[in-house]
Design a protein around this motif. Structure first.
Motif, PDB file in Angstrom:
ATOM      1  N   ALA A 143       0.781  -1.468   0.265  1.00 29.47           N
ATOM      2  CA  ALA A 143      -0.453   0.029   0.058  1.00 29.47           C
ATOM      3  C   ALA A 143       0.692   0.817   0.309  1.00 29.47           C
ATOM      4  O   ALA A 143       0.818   2.026  -0.703  1.00 29.47           O
ATOM      5  CB  ALA A 143      -0.640  -0.528   1.250  1.00 29.47           C
ATOM      6  N   ALA A 173      -8.073   4.956  -2.083  1.00 31.76           N
ATOM      7  CA  ALA A 173      -8.663   4.028  -1.682  1.00 31.76           C
ATOM      8  C   ALA A 173      -7.958   2.812  -1.968  1.00 31.76           C
ATOM      9  O   ALA A 173      -8.589   1.603  -1.335  1.00 31.76           O
ATOM     10  CB  ALA A 173      -8.841   4.229  -4.066  1.00 31.76           C
ATOM     11  N   ILE A 174      -6.642   2.709  -2.157  1.00 29.53           N
ATOM     12  CA  ILE A 174      -5.591   1.922  -1.696  1.00 29.53           C
ATOM     13  C   ILE A 174      -5.652   2.098  -0.399  1.00 29.53           C
ATOM     14  O   ILE A 174      -5.510   1.203   0.378  1.00 29.53           O
ATOM     15  CB  ILE A 174      -3.730   2.975  -1.680  1.00 29.53           C
ATOM     16  CG1 ILE A 174      -3.979   2.697  -3.161  1.00 29.53           C
ATOM     17  CG2 ILE A 174      -2.846   1.921  -1.536  1.00 29.53           C
ATOM     18  CD1 ILE A 174      -3.036   3.369  -3.849  1.00 29.53           C
ATOM     19  N   THR A 175      -5.685   3.213   0.672  1.00 28.83           N
ATOM     20  CA  THR A 175      -5.423   3.081   1.635  1.00 28.83           C
ATOM     21  C   THR A 175      -7.437   1.996   2.952  1.00 28.83           C
ATOM     22  O   THR A 175      -7.050   1.974   3.469  1.00 28.83           O
ATOM     23  CB  THR A 175      -6.197   4.336   3.003  1.00 28.83           C
ATOM     24  OG1 THR A 175      -4.773   5.108   2.178  1.00 28.83           O
ATOM     25  CG2 THR A 175      -5.889   4.842   3.867  1.00 28.83           C
ATOM     26  N   THR A 176      -8.358   2.377   1.997  1.00 30.20           N
ATOM     27  CA  THR A 176      -9.655   2.329   2.718  1.00 30.20           C
ATOM     28  C   THR A 176      -9.511   0.220   1.990  1.00 30.20           C
ATOM     29  O   THR A 176     -10.027  -0.285   2.672  1.00 30.20           O
ATOM     30  CB  THR A 176     -10.842   2.810   1.428  1.00 30.20           C
ATOM     31  OG1 THR A 176     -10.338   3.846   2.373  1.00 30.20           O
ATOM     32  CG2 THR A 176     -11.902   1.589   1.595  1.00 30.20           C
ATOM     33  N   THR A 177      -8.614  -0.584   0.872  1.00 33.51           N
ATOM     34  CA  THR A 177      -8.260  -1.322   0.988  1.00 33.51           C
ATOM     35  C   THR A 177      -7.541  -1.742   1.354  1.00 33.51           C
ATOM     36  O   THR A 177      -8.591  -3.424   1.493  1.00 33.51           O
ATOM     37  CB  THR A 177      -8.398  -1.320  -1.099  1.00 33.51           C
ATOM     38  OG1 THR A 177      -9.163  -0.809  -1.376  1.00 33.51           O
ATOM     39  CG2 THR A 177      -8.379  -3.212  -1.394  1.00 33.51           C
ATOM     40  N   MET A 178      -6.739  -1.364   2.026  1.00 33.08           N
ATOM     41  CA  MET A 178      -5.959  -1.915   2.245  1.00 33.08           C
ATOM     42  C   MET A 178      -6.694  -2.305   4.147  1.00 33.08           C
ATOM     43  O   MET A 178      -6.555  -3.175   4.559  1.00 33.08           O
ATOM     44  CB  MET A 178      -3.991  -0.976   3.063  1.00 33.08           C
ATOM     45  CG  MET A 178      -3.534  -1.599   3.792  1.00 33.08           C
ATOM     46  SD  MET A 178      -2.339  -0.452   4.489  1.00 33.08           S
ATOM     47  CE  MET A 178      -3.347   1.061   5.329  1.00 33.08           C
ATOM     48  N   ILE A 199      -9.467  -2.670   4.653  1.00 34.08           N
ATOM     49  CA  ILE A 199     -10.488  -3.834   4.150  1.00 34.08           C
ATOM     50  C   ILE A 199      -9.770  -5.494   3.939  1.00 34.08           C
ATOM     51  O   ILE A 199     -10.719  -6.043   5.301  1.00 34.08           O
ATOM     52  CB  ILE A 199     -11.594  -3.933   3.320  1.00 34.08           C
ATOM     53  CG1 ILE A 199     -12.495  -2.460   3.696  1.00 34.08           C
ATOM     54  CG2 ILE A 199     -12.458  -4.984   3.129  1.00 34.08           C
ATOM     55  CD1 ILE A 199     -12.985  -2.709   2.007  1.00 34.08           C
ATOM     56  N   GLY A 200      -8.298  -5.288   3.555  1.00 29.11           N
ATOM     57  CA  GLY A 200      -7.709  -6.518   3.738  1.00 29.11           C
ATOM     58  C   GLY A 200      -7.196  -7.286   4.752  1.00 29.11           C
ATOM     59  O   GLY A 200      -7.024  -7.958   5.108  1.00 29.11           O
TER      60      GLY A 200
END
Length: 96
Positions: free
Chosen positions: A37, A50-55, A57-58
């Motif tokens: 990330a 978007a990258i932080t949100t996806t990170m 959640i993962g």
């Protein structure tokens, strides 16, 4: 002759160690995700949200597997259903 209950306890301890190993491996995976990330944000700063949100959640999904592993280890060590439910049958089997 070894007591059959000893084999059940030994197996439960090995299974608990494997379940706790899950937590260690999740930590390594989350570190890899965070590093990826940071690289992604360094390459495309405009996609930071978007990258932080996806990170997150993962990492949250991965952390639940670590918590499940911890719960399974606690159950196997302190409230083992194999021992608690079958101790009378095991004792009859060995003649105690």
């Amino acid at each position: 002759m070894h007591h059959p209950l000893a084999f059940v306890i030994f197996g439960a301890q090995i299974a608990a160690a494997i379940a706790l190993l899950n937590g260690f491996l999740v930590t390594l995976g989350q570190g890899k995700v965070a590093a990826a990330a940071v690289e992604g944000v360094a390459r495309q700063p405009e996609a930071r949200g978007a990258i932080t949100t996806t990170m997150f959640i993962g990492c949250g999904l991965a952390e639940t597997t670590a918590v499940y592993g911890l719960v399974i280890a606690f159950i196997l060590l302190f409230a083992n259903p194999l021992i608690n439910n079958n101790i009378d049958n095991l004792m009859r089997f060995v003649g105690y």
